[in-house]
Motif scaffolding. Structure first.
Motif, PDB file in Angstrom:
ATOM      1  N   GLU A   1      -5.399  11.894   5.233  1.00  0.00           N
ATOM      2  CA  GLU A   1      -6.755  11.912   5.802  1.00  0.00           C
ATOM      3  C   GLU A   1      -6.806  11.105   7.092  1.00  0.00           C
ATOM      4  N   CYS A   2      -6.150   9.959   7.095  1.00  0.00           N
ATOM      5  CA  CYS A   2      -6.108   9.134   8.313  1.00  0.00           C
ATOM      6  C   CYS A   2      -5.344   9.855   9.414  1.00  0.00           C
ATOM      7  N   GLU A   3      -4.228  10.431   9.056  1.00  0.00           N
ATOM      8  CA  GLU A   3      -3.412  11.132  10.059  1.00  0.00           C
ATOM      9  C   GLU A   3      -4.149  12.348  10.607  1.00  0.00           C
ATOM     10  N   ALA A   4      -4.937  12.988   9.771  1.00  0.00           N
ATOM     11  CA  ALA A   4      -5.706  14.149  10.218  1.00  0.00           C
ATOM     12  C   ALA A   4      -6.752  13.760  11.262  1.00  0.00           C
ATOM     13  N   GLN A   5      -7.154  12.488  11.233  1.00  0.00           N
ATOM     14  CA  GLN A   5      -8.107  11.988  12.241  1.00  0.00           C
ATOM     15  C   GLN A   5      -7.413  11.590  13.527  1.00  0.00           C
ATOM     16  N   GLY A   6      -6.097  11.758  13.555  1.00  0.00           N
ATOM     17  CA  GLY A   6      -5.349  11.388  14.756  1.00  0.00           C
ATOM     18  C   GLY A   6      -4.796   9.979  14.711  1.00  0.00           C
ATOM     19  N   TRP A   7      -4.940   9.328  13.570  1.00  0.00           N
ATOM     20  CA  TRP A   7      -4.427   7.961  13.459  1.00  0.00           C
ATOM     21  C   TRP A   7      -2.904   7.979  13.318  1.00  0.00           C
ATOM     22  N   THR A   8      -2.257   6.955  13.921  1.00  0.00           N
ATOM     23  CA  THR A   8      -0.840   6.713  13.688  1.00  0.00           C
ATOM     24  C   THR A   8      -0.748   5.748  12.509  1.00  0.00           C
ATOM     25  N   VAL A   9       0.000   6.145  11.495  1.00  0.00           N
ATOM     26  CA  VAL A   9       0.089   5.334  10.277  1.00  0.00           C
ATOM     27  C   VAL A   9       1.553   4.965  10.047  1.00  0.00           C
ATOM     28  N   ILE A  10       1.802   3.677   9.833  1.00  0.00           N
ATOM     29  CA  ILE A  10       3.165   3.207   9.576  1.00  0.00           C
ATOM     30  C   ILE A  10       3.154   2.329   8.326  1.00  0.00           C
ATOM     31  N   LYS A  11       4.087   2.601   7.435  1.00  0.00           N
ATOM     32  CA  LYS A  11       4.227   1.751   6.241  1.00  0.00           C
ATOM     33  C   LYS A  11       5.127   0.577   6.589  1.00  0.00           C
ATOM     34  N   THR A  12       4.696  -0.607   6.219  1.00  0.00           N
ATOM     35  CA  THR A  12       5.438  -1.808   6.602  1.00  0.00           C
ATOM     36  C   THR A  12       5.636  -2.732   5.404  1.00  0.00           C
ATOM     37  N   SER A  13       6.576  -3.639   5.596  1.00  0.00           N
ATOM     38  CA  SER A  13       6.755  -4.735   4.649  1.00  0.00           C
ATOM     39  C   SER A  13       7.121  -5.974   5.441  1.00  0.00           C
ATOM     40  N   ALA A  14       6.245  -6.963   5.443  1.00  0.00           N
ATOM     41  CA  ALA A  14       6.564  -8.220   6.120  1.00  0.00           C
ATOM     42  C   ALA A  14       7.712  -8.906   5.374  1.00  0.00           C
ATOM     43  N   MET A  15       7.838  -8.636   4.095  1.00  0.00           N
ATOM     44  CA  MET A  15       8.874  -9.292   3.307  1.00  0.00           C
ATOM     45  C   MET A  15      10.260  -8.772   3.667  1.00  0.00           C
ATOM     46  N   THR A  16      10.413  -7.453   3.725  1.00  0.00           N
ATOM     47  CA  THR A  16      11.728  -6.905   4.043  1.00  0.00           C
ATOM     48  C   THR A  16      11.919  -6.636   5.530  1.00  0.00           C
ATOM     49  N   GLY A  17      10.824  -6.562   6.259  1.00  0.00           N
ATOM     50  CA  GLY A  17      10.893  -6.245   7.694  1.00  0.00           C
ATOM     51  C   GLY A  17      10.730  -4.768   7.993  1.00  0.00           C
ATOM     52  N   GLU A  18      10.659  -3.950   6.952  1.00  0.00           N
ATOM     53  CA  GLU A  18      10.559  -2.510   7.176  1.00  0.00           C
ATOM     54  C   GLU A  18       9.338  -2.166   8.017  1.00  0.00           C
ATOM     55  N   GLY A  19       9.566  -1.375   9.071  1.00  0.00           N
ATOM     56  CA  GLY A  19       8.482  -0.878   9.900  1.00  0.00           C
ATOM     57  C   GLY A  19       7.827  -1.872  10.837  1.00  0.00           C
ATOM     58  N   VAL A  20       8.209  -3.136  10.783  1.00  0.00           N
ATOM     59  CA  VAL A  20       7.498  -4.167  11.563  1.00  0.00           C
ATOM     60  C   VAL A  20       7.806  -4.044  13.049  1.00  0.00           C
ATOM     61  N   GLU A  21       9.098  -4.080  13.364  1.00  0.00           N
ATOM     62  CA  GLU A  21       9.488  -3.967  14.774  1.00  0.00           C
ATOM     63  C   GLU A  21       8.960  -2.664  15.369  1.00  0.00           C
ATOM     64  N   GLU A  22       9.104  -1.599  14.602  1.00  0.00           N
ATOM     65  CA  GLU A  22       8.669  -0.273  15.060  1.00  0.00           C
ATOM     66  C   GLU A  22       7.172  -0.275  15.384  1.00  0.00           C
ATOM     67  N   SER A  23       6.388  -0.945  14.555  1.00  0.00           N
ATOM     68  CA  SER A  23       4.935  -0.943  14.733  1.00  0.00           C
ATOM     69  C   SER A  23       4.528  -1.595  16.045  1.00  0.00           C
ATOM     70  N   PHE A  24       5.064  -2.774  16.285  1.00  0.00           N
ATOM     71  CA  PHE A  24       4.693  -3.486  17.512  1.00  0.00           C
ATOM     72  C   PHE A  24       5.214  -2.741  18.745  1.00  0.00           C
ATOM     73  N   THR A  25       6.419  -2.211  18.639  1.00  0.00           N
ATOM     74  CA  THR A  25       6.988  -1.480  19.783  1.00  0.00           C
ATOM     75  C   THR A  25       6.181  -0.215  20.065  1.00  0.00           C
ATOM     76  N   ARG A  26       5.810   0.506  19.014  1.00  0.00           N
ATOM     77  CA  ARG A  26       5.010   1.737  19.205  1.00  0.00           C
ATOM     78  C   ARG A  26       3.671   1.414  19.853  1.00  0.00           C
ATOM     79  N   LEU A  27       3.045   0.333  19.413  1.00  0.00           N
ATOM     80  CA  LEU A  27       1.760  -0.042  20.000  1.00  0.00           C
ATOM     81  C   LEU A  27       1.935  -0.387  21.475  1.00  0.00           C
ATOM     82  N   ALA A  28       2.998  -1.128  21.797  1.00  0.00           N
ATOM     83  CA  ALA A  28       3.249  -1.483  23.198  1.00  0.00           C
ATOM     84  C   ALA A  28       3.458  -0.218  24.030  1.00  0.00           C
ATOM     85  N   GLU A  29       4.173   0.734  23.480  1.00  0.00           N
ATOM     86  CA  GLU A  29       4.404   1.996  24.192  1.00  0.00           C
ATOM     87  C   GLU A  29       3.091   2.738  24.426  1.00  0.00           C
ATOM     88  N   MET A  30       2.237   2.742  23.416  1.00  0.00           N
ATOM     89  CA  MET A  30       0.939   3.424  23.544  1.00  0.00           C
ATOM     90  C   MET A  30       0.099   2.744  24.628  1.00  0.00           C
TER      91      MET A  30
END
Lengths: 166, 111
Positions: free
Chosen positions: A132-161
């Motif tokens: 539903e969020c993606e259908a609204q045009g939202w970029t959605v990323i699953k993250t884990s601060a504990m393992t680091g999954e998706g964290v670097e990608e999230s900040f980098t993607r936002l900077a690119e945007m």
């Protein structure tokens, strides 16, 4: 050198501060200390051969007793909306914060982070809600601060945007 | 503060100037640093250098300018120093300068 202010918004205890600590300092702690006001950090990255410093504003979470102070958003170029995958109501809080942010600063780039993917078996936010969020045009990323999954990608993607909007 | 008794005004002045140990900075109309005083607690690491853009040198000021009103108050900002401070930015129209005041709030410190 370019500097860009970004903010992290979300309900209380969704992991905003942990995400920033993981991204800026590559550390994680189980200890929970609620953020008072706002914490400001910075990190320099290289994007398309250009050095960019992200000024990261980690805002205190919204709960029934306190609302996010929109004044902190002044001058922000983009933001990360953070929800806790194990608490379904934090996604609704994220939606409301996105609405209020748009009313305050206009349309700027943002990404929805669904944090605590390391606890995926306990998640309340299901695939239909994500779609539903993606259908609204939202970029959605699953993250884990504990393992680091998706964290670097999230900040980098936002900077690119942010940079691509310039 | 005409409505406050003089002894309370004096107390508030003493509190702000001695116990809260304010850091302040003044900039020109184009947000270039003019004068500043950093407290020993170092709410910001260095500078700013005179004549240079304050937002470039004091990183948490990035994006705040130009002000949309005569005053901007951002409470409880915590930077590298770990010390939370209330940031007050206001415009002195007569001098066409912008003043920044940071009031450290040690009551927010965690043990």
């Amino acid at each position: 050198m370019i500097q860009k202010k970004i903010c992290l918004l979300g309900a209380f205890a969704v992991g905003k501060t942990s995400l920033v600590a993981r991204y800026v300092k590559s550390i994680y702690s189980d200890q929970y200390l609620t953020t008072v006001g706002v914490k400001v950090d910075k990190k320099s990255i290289t994007l398309n051969d250009q050095e960019i410093t992200l000024i990261v504003w980690d805002l205190a979470g919204e709960d029934e007793f306190q609302k996010v102070q929109m004044a902190y958003l002044r001058g922000t170029s983009g933001y990360l909306l953070v929800a806790d995958g194990t608490r379904g109501n934090t996604l609704e809080t994220a939606r409301m914060l996105s609405q209020r942010t748009s009313e305050t600063v206009g349309q700027i780039p943002f990404i929805l982070l669904l944090n605590k993917v390391d606890l995926i078996d306990e998640w309340e936010i299901d695939q239909r809600a994500i779609e539903e969020c993606e259908a609204q045009g939202w970029t959605v990323i699953k993250t884990s601060a504990m393992t680091g999954e998706g964290v670097e990608e999230s900040f980098t993607r936002l900077a690119e945007m942010i940079v691509s909007m310039q | 503060m005409a409505e406050l008794p003089s002894d309370i005004v004096s107390y508030l002045h003493h509190l702000a100037s001695t116990q809260r140990k304010p850091a302040w900075m003044r900039s020109t109309g184009r947000e270039q640093a003019a004068q500043c005083r950093r407290p020993p607690d170092s709410l910001w690491p260095d500078g700013p250098d005179r004549g240079k853009q304050v937002g470039d040198q004091v990183y948490f000021l990035e994006g705040l300018f130009p002000l949309e009103s005569e005053r901007l108050i951002l409470p409880a900002i915590q930077t590298d120093s770990g010390l939370p401070a209330d940031l007050h930015i206001f415009i002195l129209r007569m001098a066409i300068t912008c003043s920044f005041l940071m009031l450290p709030n040690r009551s927010c410190n965690r043990d």
